[in-house]
Design a protein around this motif. Structure first.
Motif, mmCIF file in Angstrom:
data_model
loop_
_atom_site.group_PDB
_atom_site.id
_atom_site.type_symbol
_atom_site.label_atom_id
_atom_site.label_comp_id
_atom_site.label_asym_id
_atom_site.label_seq_id
_atom_site.Cartn_x
_atom_site.Cartn_y
_atom_site.Cartn_z
ATOM 1 N N PHE A 1 -5.764 0.122 -1.733
ATOM 2 C CA PHE A 1 -4.363 -0.233 -1.574
ATOM 3 C C PHE A 1 -3.468 0.928 -2.023
ATOM 4 O O PHE A 1 -3.636 2.045 -1.570
ATOM 5 N N SER A 2 -2.519 0.692 -2.934
ATOM 6 C CA SER A 2 -1.583 1.750 -3.317
ATOM 7 C C SER A 2 -2.236 2.858 -4.135
ATOM 8 O O SER A 2 -1.645 3.919 -4.338
ATOM 9 N N CYS B 1 0.807 -1.220 0.000
ATOM 10 C CA CYS B 1 0.000 0.000 0.000
ATOM 11 C C CYS B 1 0.841 1.271 0.000
ATOM 12 O O CYS B 1 0.308 2.365 -0.189
ATOM 13 N N ASN B 2 2.131 1.132 0.181
ATOM 14 C CA ASN B 2 3.043 2.280 0.187
ATOM 15 C C ASN B 2 3.687 2.507 -1.180
ATOM 16 O O ASN B 2 4.563 3.349 -1.323
ATOM 17 N N SER B 3 3.261 1.769 -2.192
ATOM 18 C CA SER B 3 3.948 1.789 -3.487
ATOM 19 C C SER B 3 3.903 3.139 -4.177
ATOM 20 O O SER B 3 4.869 3.528 -4.843
ATOM 21 N N ILE C 1 3.487 6.637 -13.558
ATOM 22 C CA ILE C 1 3.427 5.680 -12.453
ATOM 23 C C ILE C 1 1.971 5.250 -12.276
ATOM 24 O O ILE C 1 1.053 6.062 -12.344
ATOM 25 N N ILE C 2 1.766 3.948 -12.064
ATOM 26 C CA ILE C 2 0.425 3.367 -12.065
ATOM 27 C C ILE C 2 0.268 2.437 -10.867
ATOM 28 O O ILE C 2 1.202 1.708 -10.509
ATOM 29 N N GLN C 3 -0.920 2.445 -10.277
ATOM 30 C CA GLN C 3 -1.237 1.578 -9.142
ATOM 31 C C GLN C 3 -2.607 0.931 -9.391
ATOM 32 O O GLN C 3 -3.537 1.614 -9.820
#
Length: 464
Positions: A421-422, A252-254, A276-278
């Motif tokens: 999550f992230s 979750c810190n990504s 950047i993608i989550q």
């Protein structure tokens, strides 16, 4: 020969390169040059006025001071240039110099999100499942009694006391404040959500997919193990083949870890724009009879980053890790390695460590946020908008108040998405922009943590 001349990333005009360079020199625009780079025949000059780039490969001997040097005080003479106009020292010395320019600001150009169409309300869970959760809570004889297995209330610090009180107040809510969450369609995979979020981020930023130099993805449920979703995104968006594409893993810190990596990559001078993608697709990994299933949702977010003007972009970041706290929530077959033949499920593997991590949230967030503020030269009252990991209904509010950011604006998404999550923080940033709560020049603070455990805070100033 005409060439494109870009100023402050948005405005372009066409002029002869020799006239442009002459104008720069005559106007003394190069007197405050902070960074000079040459890549593939294009010279890039960053000074107080902004960033300038144009094709100068055919006339570089006329302006030797434009090219990379061994030390900040040594100029490369015209004899050091090849006949075709390319400087001899275009490789390692160039990037070594660029790497020293820590003040090159990197910021977010635009944010995009994607939520699946299917909505799963609380009515999805059966009455027997709900009763079993209530009965289990009653057997625990009250949350406070359970918490005494860890630090006792009388011994708990102020931050732990705050968390204990919040947990006690929410113990009768079996859905933990979530009213609905989204579920990815059966025929979809995570990269489909990631592409949709990336398309929106690119449109918001005004950057073409072909102008992105690298992709970093974090996929809770990648399309395939051993193959990064970043490659699927590159293909579906039609990006260049020389685009660097890789997966990152910080739970979750990504997102904040990706921010730090993207900043460092752009500051080397090897890259200009990054994506950047989550994504989160916990619906693929859940046992519906497990109560944790009610707090999680599917979705994706993305952000485009690049160089920004002075006083904008990432100002301070603080990252931490405590490997003594074993992973708490993981994806595996329960009591078996993830590569066994059994189905992987998302579950809490160590409730005691989970309790330890949860009770520390207020204190570790305060530590990280204060450190990020210190590095940025800011104080808590300077923050205009706050975004945090939302693993619980109270998490944003408690971390914000405990860090003294009570005056900052915020967006709560947990009740209508569950935890993403992230993607939690970028989703809040996107919502804040859409609602007019984040404006150009606003100071933004972020906090998140991930199983492992890692946690981080970042401060940035919004805009180009």
């Amino acid at each position: 020969m005409a060439s494109e001349f870009r100023l402050d990333y948005g405005r372009s005009l066409t002029a002869g390169p020799s006239q442009l360079v002459a104008a720069w020199v005559e106007d003394d625009a190069l007197s405050d040059v902070e960074l000079v780079a040459v890549r593939q025949g294009v010279a890039e000059v960053i000074c107080d006025a902004g960033l300038f780039s144009m094709n100068v490969a055919d006339y570089c001997p006329r302006v030797p001071s434009l090219f990379p040097v061994r030390t900040p005080n040594d100029r490369v003479s015209s004899s050091n240039h090849r006949p075709n106009g390319n400087p001899r020292h275009e490789g390692s010395m160039l990037y070594e110099r660029i790497a020293r320019m820590k003040h090159l600001n990197v910021g977010i150009y635009g944010v995009g999100t994607y939520l699946p169409d299917q909505v799963r309300s609380n009515d999805f869970w059966s009455e027997p499942a709900r009763r079993s959760w209530v009965e289990r809570r009653r057997r625990q004889a009250g949350l406070t009694a359970v918490l005494k297995a860890g630090p006792k209330n009388a011994e708990a610090g102020p931050g732990e006391q705050i968390i204990i009180s919040e947990l006690e107040r929410s113990k009768d809510d079996i859905f933990q404040g979530v009213d609905e969450r989204r579920v990815m369609a059966e025929e979809m995979v995570s990269s489909d959500m990631e592409v949709s979020a990336a398309e929106q981020a690119l449109a918001c930023s005004g950057i073409r997919a072909q102008d992105v130099d690298f992709i970093l993805t974090h996929s809770l449920v990648p399309d395939r193990l051993g193959s990064p979703n970043a490659s699927a995104v590159q293909r579906q968006l039609g990006m260049r083949q020389d685009t660097l594409a890789m997966a990152t893993e910080g739970a979750c810190n990504s997102f904040q870890q990706q921010l730090l990596l993207a900043q460092a990559m752009i500051q080397t001078g090897s890259f200009r724009h990054g994506l950047i993608i989550q994504s989160a697709a916990p619906s693929r990994l859940l046992h519906m009879e497990d109560q944790i299933s009610v707090t999680l949702g599917d979705g994706a977010a993305a952000a485009v980053l690049g160089p920004v003007s002075a006083e904008r972009g990432i100002l301070g970041a603080a990252h931490f890790c405590d490997g003594s706290v074993s992973p708490t929530a993981v994806c595996d077959p329960i009591d078996s390695p993830w590569y066994s033949a059994r189905r992987n499920v998302f579950h809490v593997v160590d409730s005691k460590q989970g309790r330890k991590m949860l009770l520390s949230v207020a204190d570790i967030s305060n530590r990280a946020i204060n450190e990020a503020l210190r590095k940025a030269g800011l104080t808590a009252p300077d923050i205009d908008f706050y975004a945090s990991h939302q693993g619980a209904k109270w998490m944003r509010r408690i971390t914000q108040e405990h860090a003294g950011l009570a005056s900052a604006r915020f967006v709560d998404t947990f009740s209508r998405t569950g935890s993403l999550f992230s993607a939690n923080i970028p989703f809040q940033l996107a919502e804040g922009c859409r609602m007019g709560m984040i404006n150009d020049g606003d100071a933004v603070a972020m906090f998140s943590g991930g199983t492992g455990i890692t946690w981080a805070a970042t401060t940035l100033r919004w805009g180009h």
